[in-house]
Design a protein around this motif. Structure first.
Motif, PDB file in Angstrom:
ATOM      1  N   GLU A  85       3.985 -10.832   7.376  1.00 60.80           N
ATOM      2  CA  GLU A  85       2.432 -11.118   7.744  1.00 60.80           C
ATOM      3  C   GLU A  85       2.538 -11.689   9.357  1.00 60.80           C
ATOM      4  N   SER A 172      -6.519  -3.806   3.974  1.00 64.47           N
ATOM      5  CA  SER A 172      -5.929  -5.228   4.472  1.00 64.47           C
ATOM      6  C   SER A 172      -6.644  -5.531   5.857  1.00 64.47           C
ATOM      7  N   ALA A 308       5.490  -3.070   6.065  1.00 65.11           N
ATOM      8  CA  ALA A 308       4.579  -4.320   6.251  1.00 65.11           C
ATOM      9  C   ALA A 308       3.264  -3.732   6.527  1.00 65.11           C
TER      10      ALA A 308
END
Length: 327
Positions: A85, A172, A308
């Motif tokens: 992240e 997200s 990711a």
């Protein structure tokens, strides 16, 4: 009351324990000014943006060789996030208050590198407000090179004013900008990949608007998948309880952080998924799965990783394995 002397060994153990507790809750020390000895470098591109009267959104660029990131307010550790992240919302802050933040990376062994430069943000005043802003209008986007996109929108309205805009990639949250801005650049994307983005407005009381219209676009260029594919795939079989199983192992691709999900392709089709939690392997990964009861059946296997950014990476080289054989 008579003082009772404390044995010296106990004092030493107490001092060590107290020191450990300080390290767990502070951001002191670190890897110095350099990043030698296998330590990660200082994160760059760090920004801090007030999202509401009680939150600040902190973002940074990815650093190679990271296990976790630490986000610090002054000298206090306030958030720890996985190495995959690059952003976090710091919550439970005070309205109308200036804050300073730094970010530092820890390698897979937990050793910290140097801190980033300090960035500052001031939270707006608190307001009594139960009404969410309107949704951002006329959202548009275009690719800016092969690894970034620029989004624009018409400002939302709110009876108390918009404090920030949140940008979502799929489900997200990936970016945040101030309430006075109507554009954002999202980086860290992949060439030749299709993405979907939405924008939401947030006011100082943390009321969030509905999402604006989704923007779907593709980054230019080609992505042959080689850079994101697992390598060193090995395949064998074994027999147990009258059935045959395929035994796979591979080296995870180099990404911004640990890979926590893989997809196994069997004979040209997705057959099963493997999801790790916090224990995702950084070295060679292994997986075994049921392949049937018949010997002498040859299968083709490949593996790919979920990256990711939520997309699938490239497929590994194909391997053939025959049940009842170790090749």
């Amino acid at each position: 009351m008579r003082d009772v002397p404390v044995p010296a060994p106990l004092l030493r153990r107490c001092a060590l324990l107290c020191g450990a507790l300080v390290l767990l809750t502070s951001c002191g020390g670190g890897g110095g000014e350099g990043a030698g000895g296998g330590l990660p470098g200082a994160p760059t591109g760090v920004t801090a943006q007030a999202g509401s009267a009680t939150t600040v959104h902190v973002m940074w660029n990815a650093v190679d060789g990271v296990g976790t990131y630490e986000v610090c307010r002054g000298g206090t550790l306030v958030k720890e996030v996985p190495g995959s992240e690059r952003m976090v919302d710091v919550t439970r802050l005070r309205p109308s208050t200036a804050y300073a933040f730094t970010v530092r990376a820890r390698n897979a062994d937990g050793r910290p590198g140097p801190r980033s430069r300090e960035v500052r943000a001031t939270t707006p005043a608190a307001v009594a407000d139960d009404s969410a802003p309107t949704r951002p209008g006329d959202v548009h986007g275009r690719a800016v090179g092969s690894r970034a996109v620029r989004l624009t929108w018409v400002a939302a309205t709110d009876d108390r004013g918009v404090a920030s805009y949140d940008v979502y990639q799929g489900d997200s949250k990936v970016h945040s900008v101030g309430g006075g801005q109507t554009a954002a650049v999202v980086t860290g994307l992949r060439a030749g990949t299709r993405y979907s983005f939405t924008v939401r407005a947030r006011d100082a009381a943390d009321n969030v608007s509905p999402a604006g219209a989704a923007v779907r676009l593709s980054t230019p260029g080609s992505d042959d998948g080689h850079a994101t594919a697992p390598t060193g795939l090995r395949a064998a079989s074994h027999r147990a309880d009258g059935a045959y199983y395929l035994d796979l192992s591979w080296i995870p691709p180099r990404t911004d952080g640990p890979v926590t999900e893989y997809q196994i392709h069997l004979d040209g089709r997705a057959a099963t998924s493997l999801v790790y939690g916090a224990d995702a392997p950084r070295g060679r990964a292994e997986y075994s799965f049921y392949a049937g009861r018949e010997a002498g059946v040859t299968h083709r296997v490949r593996v790919r990783a979920r990256l990711a950014d939520g997309t699938w990476g490239g497929l590994s080289a194909e391997r053939r394995v025959t049940t009842g054989s170790d090749r």
